[in-house]
Write an enzyme that holds these catalytic residues in place. Structure first.
Site, PDB file in Angstrom:
ATOM      1  NE  ARG A   1     -26.992 -73.544 -22.239  1.00 19.98           N
ATOM      2  CZ  ARG A   1     -28.240 -73.550 -21.737  1.00 19.98           C
ATOM      3  NH1 ARG A   1     -28.415 -73.680 -20.443  1.00 19.98           N
ATOM      4  NH2 ARG A   1     -29.292 -73.426 -22.518  1.00 19.98           N
TER       5      ARG A   1
ATOM      6  CE1 TYR B   1      -3.883 -64.732 -15.454  1.00 22.61           C
ATOM      7  CE2 TYR B   1      -6.199 -65.315 -15.232  1.00 22.61           C
ATOM      8  CZ  TYR B   1      -5.139 -64.875 -16.004  1.00 22.61           C
ATOM      9  OH  TYR B   1      -5.335 -64.574 -17.316  1.00 22.61           O
TER      10      TYR B   1
ATOM     11  CG  ASP C   1      -6.385 -71.482  -9.174  1.00 24.66           C
ATOM     12  OD1 ASP C   1      -5.778 -72.457  -9.678  1.00 24.66           O
ATOM     13  OD2 ASP C   1      -6.734 -70.493  -9.830  1.00 24.66           O
TER      14      ASP C   1
ATOM     15  CE  LYS D   1      -2.839 -70.974 -18.092  1.00 28.60           C
ATOM     16  NZ  LYS D   1      -3.900 -70.473 -17.310  1.00 28.60           N
TER      17      LYS D   1
HETATM   18  C1  4LM Z   1      -1.176 -67.097 -16.760  1.00 25.70           C
HETATM   19  N1  4LM Z   1      -3.264 -67.931 -15.939  1.00 25.70           N
HETATM   20  O1  4LM Z   1      -0.819 -66.981 -15.576  1.00 25.70           O
HETATM   21  P1  4LM Z   1      -7.909 -69.513 -17.958  1.00 25.70           P
HETATM   22  N2  4LM Z   1      -6.055 -69.606 -12.169  1.00 25.70           N
HETATM   23  C2  4LM Z   1      -4.717 -69.489 -12.307  1.00 25.70           C
HETATM   24  C3  4LM Z   1      -4.179 -69.059 -13.531  1.00 25.70           C
HETATM   25  O2  4LM Z   1      -2.848 -68.970 -13.631  1.00 25.70           O
HETATM   26  C4  4LM Z   1      -5.039 -68.743 -14.603  1.00 25.70           C
HETATM   27  C5  4LM Z   1      -6.423 -68.870 -14.415  1.00 25.70           C
HETATM   28  C6  4LM Z   1      -6.898 -69.320 -13.193  1.00 25.70           C
HETATM   29  C7  4LM Z   1      -2.597 -67.396 -17.028  1.00 25.70           C
HETATM   30  C8  4LM Z   1      -3.235 -67.151 -18.205  1.00 25.70           C
HETATM   31  C9  4LM Z   1      -2.795 -66.263 -19.258  1.00 25.70           C
HETATM   32  C10 4LM Z   1      -3.830 -69.797 -11.165  1.00 25.70           C
HETATM   33  C11 4LM Z   1      -4.501 -68.261 -15.856  1.00 25.70           C
HETATM   34  C12 4LM Z   1      -7.405 -68.585 -15.523  1.00 25.70           C
HETATM   35  O3  4LM Z   1      -6.880 -68.690 -18.653  1.00 25.70           O
HETATM   36  O4  4LM Z   1      -9.250 -68.840 -17.925  1.00 25.70           O
HETATM   37  O5  4LM Z   1      -7.981 -70.934 -18.413  1.00 25.70           O
HETATM   38  O6  4LM Z   1      -7.423 -69.651 -16.420  1.00 25.70           O
HETATM   39  O7  4LM Z   1      -0.369 -66.993 -17.699  1.00 25.70           O
END
Ligand code: 4LM
Length: 402
Positions: free
Chosen positions: A67, A120, A192, A217
């Site tokens: 951790r 998001y 981000d 992603k």
């Molecule tokens: C989606 N997105 O858009 P985790 N920052 C951005 C994101 O697009 C996302 C996250 C953070 C999508 C998920 C289902 C710009 C997520 C959050 O999903 O926690 O790895 O990331 O389809």
């Protein structure tokens, strides 16, 4: 206790395409293993009780417990730090773990966060949680005009948080402008960079303080990991590592870190293909009578084409588009697709499609969604790595049926 990370040989002055493959790893320190070994271990043994005491007191470097640090994770963290042009990196169990640990590390009760007009859906949810339970206020605003941004900055504004391109409206934020205002008002700028990746855009070079990623992603690229990354100054990264990450605990597993190290090696070649495929698909869509509009930074009529030019290498692989007829028509179109998969997430080899108003951004109240530009007609396409002709043929046949 202090940051217990083993030092590895640091390579310098290579191009990004080389760093994605080599940075943060010296095979000769690991018995010549070409690929970084997977340290699938929760804890690390000490030679003596005294060594344990020294390591916990921060008097001796070395791994203690996964951790707090793990050699496989260290390779990933050093690599992403180099790619983003920051001092240090930190890996998390998800993009949201990275976003939340970063914000918890930067704000206190009574502070204010200025946010790009669209983020998001779960980032929006986190901002609401911070507001409801921890008295941290926020404003979602368009960040096109300097005077407009200035008018929202208050003495309590400690963070400017932006996505660019914004999920899913594909609007861009001028990083140079936002970073200039962040410096002037002593607010930390957090970007981000999930949609662009460091291959297309490096916010720290414009003055951003912290970059976060959903590594789920493009960085993974293969739809098999949920993970997050953060890059910033060594001081801030160490602080988060030893506070909001250590004590809340959203750490990455060594195996997921190993998969991301593998995924990163092909990031530049994958991104080139995503980008060229997206340009082809966008051109075809734009010319199709059933497509009402496309929102794609690579379109020559994209209103913020100047920002694409000034801060991005290419326009990315994401296209949003509108078709007449509201939610029902959008869903009917999606249901007709054969090759393209209906799924949230993005940046995978497979082309993915989703309906933000009812899927990724359904947690955002309708009125705010409309203000962000997420109406029922909006559809988001993550253009994959398949032959663009096959992707287009699938879209075309589905459009013919609505
Ligand atoms: C989606 N997105 O858009 P985790 N920052 C951005 C994101 O697009 C996302 C996250 C953070 C999508 C998920 C289902 C710009 C997520 C959050 O999903 O926690 O790895 O990331 O389809």
């Amino acid at each position: 206790m202090r940051n217990n990370r083993r030092r590895v040989i640091v390579l310098k002055n290579y191009r990004l395409e080389t760093e994605v493959i080599h940075k943060g790893y010296d095979s000769q320190s690991f018995q010549g293993s070409l690929t970084p070994p997977l340290f699938q271990s929760s804890t690390f043994t000490m030679k003596s009780a005294e060594q344990g005491e020294r390591r916990f007191a921060g008097e001796e470097e070395g791994y203690v417990y996964s951790r707090l640090g793990n050699p496989t994770v260290t390779v990933l963290e050093e690599r992403i730090a180099e790619l983003e042009g920051g001092e240090a990196g930190l890996a998390f169990s998800s993009g949201m773990a990275a976003v939340s640990a970063t914000l918890f590390g930067l704000v206190r009760s009574g502070d204010h966060i200025l946010v790009s007009e669209g983020v998001y859906g779960c980032t929006y949810g986190l901002l609401e949680l911070l507001k409801d339970r921890f008295n941290v206020d926020y404003d979602l605003i368009a960040m096109d005009e300097e005077d407009h941004i200035r008018s929202y900055i208050r003495p309590e504004t400690k963070v400017i948080y932006v996505e660019t391109p914004i999920n899913p409206t594909m609007k861009l934020v001028d990083l140079e402008l936002v970073c200039k205002l962040g410096k002037e008002f002593e607010a930390k700028v957090v970007v981000d960079n999930t949609f662009a990746t460091p291959y297309l855009q490096r916010p720290i070079t414009f003055g951003a303080d912290v970059v976060v990623h959903s590594a789920t992603k493009y960085i993974s690229g293969h739809g098999d990991v949920v993970a997050g990354l953060m890059v910033g100054s060594r001081e801030f990264v160490n602080e988060v590592r030893m506070t909001t990450q250590k004590d809340i605990g959203g750490i990455i597993s060594p195996f997921d870190a190993w998969l991301l190290i593998r995924g990163l090696k092909t990031l530049p070649v994958r991104m080139d293909r995503h980008c060229t495929n997206a340009v082809k698909i966008a051109e075809k869509m734009k010319a199709h009578p059933k497509v009402k509009d496309i929102i794609f930074p690579g379109d020559d009529q994209f209103p913020q084409a100047g920002i694409v030019k000034s801060q991005m290498k290419q326009a990315g692989g994401m296209i949003s588009f509108l078709i007449d007829g509201g939610k029902e028509t959008a869903q009917r179109f999606m249901n007709e697709l054969q090759l393209i998969k209906i799924a949230v997430s993005l940046g995978d080899a497979e082309t993915l499609i989703q309906h933000p108003a009812t899927m990724t951004h359904s947690v955002v109240p309708e009125e705010k969604r409309e203000k962000m530009g997420i109406g029922p007609e909006l559809i988001r396409l993550s253009v994959g790595l398949e032959a663009w002709e096959d992707i287009w043929a699938d879209i075309e046949q589905a459009l013919e049926k609505i």
